[in-house]
Scaffold this active site. Sequence first.
Site, PDB file in Angstrom:
ATOM      1  N   SER A  53       0.853  -1.195   0.000  1.00 21.15           N
ATOM      2  CA  SER A  53       0.000   0.000   0.000  1.00 21.15           C
ATOM      3  C   SER A  53       0.887   1.243   0.000  1.00 21.15           C
ATOM      4  CB  SER A  53      -0.866   0.010   1.258  1.00 21.15           C
ATOM      5  OG  SER A  53      -1.529   1.244   1.395  1.00 21.15           O
TER       6      SER A  53
ATOM      7  N   TYR B  69      -1.496  -0.943  10.139  1.00 19.50           N
ATOM      8  CA  TYR B  69      -1.635  -1.277   8.711  1.00 19.50           C
ATOM      9  C   TYR B  69      -0.411  -0.764   7.933  1.00 19.50           C
ATOM     10  CZ  TYR B  69      -3.777  -1.287   4.021  1.00 19.50           C
ATOM     11  OH  TYR B  69      -4.060  -1.492   2.689  1.00 19.50           O
TER      12      TYR B  69
HETATM   13  P1  NDP Z   1     -11.615  -5.894   0.038  1.00 19.33           P
HETATM   14  O1  NDP Z   1     -11.989  -5.732   1.468  1.00 19.33           O
HETATM   15  O2  NDP Z   1     -12.643  -5.643  -1.005  1.00 19.33           O
HETATM   16  O3  NDP Z   1     -10.998  -7.334  -0.213  1.00 19.33           O
HETATM   17  C1  NDP Z   1     -10.242  -8.015   0.754  1.00 19.33           C
HETATM   18  C2  NDP Z   1     -10.115  -9.466   0.321  1.00 19.33           C
HETATM   19  O4  NDP Z   1      -9.285 -10.172   1.271  1.00 19.33           O
HETATM   20  C3  NDP Z   1     -11.439 -10.195   0.265  1.00 19.33           C
HETATM   21  O5  NDP Z   1     -11.476 -11.015  -0.870  1.00 19.33           O
HETATM   22  C4  NDP Z   1     -11.442 -11.039   1.542  1.00 19.33           C
HETATM   23  O6  NDP Z   1     -12.218 -12.199   1.317  1.00 19.33           O
HETATM   24  C5  NDP Z   1      -9.952 -11.373   1.652  1.00 19.33           C
HETATM   25  N1  NDP Z   1      -9.580 -11.739   3.004  1.00 19.33           N
HETATM   26  C6  NDP Z   1      -9.668 -10.971   4.119  1.00 19.33           C
HETATM   27  N2  NDP Z   1      -9.270 -11.685   5.179  1.00 19.33           N
HETATM   28  C7  NDP Z   1      -8.929 -12.923   4.735  1.00 19.33           C
HETATM   29  C8  NDP Z   1      -8.450 -14.101   5.362  1.00 19.33           C
HETATM   30  N3  NDP Z   1      -8.217 -14.148   6.675  1.00 19.33           N
HETATM   31  N4  NDP Z   1      -8.208 -15.184   4.593  1.00 19.33           N
HETATM   32  C9  NDP Z   1      -8.420 -15.141   3.259  1.00 19.33           C
HETATM   33  N5  NDP Z   1      -8.865 -14.051   2.606  1.00 19.33           N
HETATM   34  C10 NDP Z   1      -9.121 -12.957   3.346  1.00 19.33           C
HETATM   35  O7  NDP Z   1     -10.373  -4.900  -0.159  1.00 19.33           O
HETATM   36  P2  NDP Z   1      -9.393  -4.625  -1.402  1.00 19.33           P
HETATM   37  O8  NDP Z   1      -9.767  -5.419  -2.583  1.00 19.33           O
HETATM   38  O9  NDP Z   1      -9.277  -3.164  -1.514  1.00 19.33           O
HETATM   39  O10 NDP Z   1      -8.027  -5.154  -0.781  1.00 19.33           O
HETATM   40  C11 NDP Z   1      -7.124  -5.996  -1.478  1.00 19.33           C
HETATM   41  C12 NDP Z   1      -5.705  -5.674  -1.030  1.00 19.33           C
HETATM   42  O11 NDP Z   1      -5.362  -4.354  -1.479  1.00 19.33           O
HETATM   43  C13 NDP Z   1      -5.497  -5.651   0.488  1.00 19.33           C
HETATM   44  O12 NDP Z   1      -4.262  -6.234   0.806  1.00 19.33           O
HETATM   45  C14 NDP Z   1      -5.483  -4.163   0.817  1.00 19.33           C
HETATM   46  O13 NDP Z   1      -4.754  -3.879   1.989  1.00 19.33           O
HETATM   47  C15 NDP Z   1      -4.770  -3.631  -0.427  1.00 19.33           C
HETATM   48  N6  NDP Z   1      -4.962  -2.198  -0.630  1.00 19.33           N
HETATM   49  C16 NDP Z   1      -6.176  -1.687  -0.956  1.00 19.33           C
HETATM   50  C17 NDP Z   1      -6.338  -0.330  -1.151  1.00 19.33           C
HETATM   51  C18 NDP Z   1      -7.648   0.289  -1.532  1.00 19.33           C
HETATM   52  O14 NDP Z   1      -7.725   1.540  -1.574  1.00 19.33           O
HETATM   53  N7  NDP Z   1      -8.672  -0.465  -1.846  1.00 19.33           N
HETATM   54  C19 NDP Z   1      -5.201   0.597  -0.993  1.00 19.33           C
HETATM   55  C20 NDP Z   1      -3.966  -0.040  -0.660  1.00 19.33           C
HETATM   56  C21 NDP Z   1      -3.854  -1.393  -0.506  1.00 19.33           C
HETATM   57  P3  NDP Z   1     -13.073 -13.016   2.413  1.00 19.33           P
HETATM   58  O15 NDP Z   1     -13.751 -12.014   3.283  1.00 19.33           O
HETATM   59  O16 NDP Z   1     -14.015 -13.819   1.556  1.00 19.33           O
HETATM   60  O17 NDP Z   1     -12.091 -13.858   3.126  1.00 19.33           O
END
Ligand code: NDP
Length: 267
Positions: free
Chosen positions: A143, A156
């Site tokens: 990030s 984070y």
């Molecule tokens: P979302 O919350 O939409 O997606 C998060 C994903 O992670 C979901 O598919 C969730 O699926 C999965 N997840 C969470 N916990 C677990 C777990 N314990 N085991 C397996 N899967 C897990 O957020 P984003 O798509 O935005 O995030 C994706 C990545 O991008 C993250 O690492 C986030 O930190 C990073 N990011 C995002 C930014 C943004 O502005 N959107 C900015 C910077 C970085 P489920 O609940 O089904 O397990």
Amino acid sequence: MSQGNLDQKVVWITGASSGIGEALAQVFANLGAKVVLSARRGEELERVRQQLNHPENHLCVAFDVTQADQAQQAVEQVIEKCQRIDYLINNAGLSQRALIADTTIDTERRIMEIDYFAQISMTKCVLPYLENQGSGHVIFISSVAGLLGTQYRASYSAAKGAIHMWANSLRAEYAEKGLNVSVVFPGFVKTNVSFNALNGAGQAQAHQDEAIENGLKADDFAQKVVKAVMNDQEYIVIGGLKEKLGVAISRISPKLMYKMIRKSKVK
Ligand code: NDP
């Protein structure tokens, strides 16, 4: 990007049930890859799979990335079904929306667990297979917060910074073994990230932030990520002007960036 570039290459994406992971799955599937979709919610993974180009080509493996035994079983399942892993995208993650003073140590640890330990645990399970293949590409979704450190995201930012450094060490150690390592630093991308982000007590914030609402579209973001990864770029910053400027200034004058960040709207 032309169709079919990735002809049956196996691309494993964690956090593929939503947001960035879902958008990446679509781009990779359109390029002819065989996509393995992982997250905890199996029914959401199935929904994503059904929307991909040639759903029958792709695989859903539901598990919790913070559980090392589940991760090891998932790797064995993927190898059994696909025989190889060409790209591992460590994308599953969880953000934070709480000041340091309001964040319990348990919440700090939970964020570190998913955004740092789970990513390295997954990678360590996959590495012997990549080494055996003599090739592979591991991608970490960090990030911009991990490059700058912002208010409301202390643990984070720390976890996302830590995964960057771990990835750099991985690259140095495996450069002669055919392994590529890329780290992606997203700015604000419009997903469910702020709904899921933890407050200080460890509960989901459950509402959208203005900054995320006005962020890049996940589909546009994913196109850029895949293009950069396929060009073997290692350090990939993708965000709006404000985030890109912040990263550039942090390199020229950390002091100026520290002043700017205090005034910036991060939620
Ligand atoms: P979302 O919350 O939409 O997606 C998060 C994903 O992670 C979901 O598919 C969730 O699926 C999965 N997840 C969470 N916990 C677990 C777990 N314990 N085991 C397996 N899967 C897990 O957020 P984003 O798509 O935005 O995030 C994706 C990545 O991008 C993250 O690492 C986030 O930190 C990073 N990011 C995002 C930014 C943004 O502005 N959107 C900015 C910077 C970085 P489920 O609940 O089904 O397990």
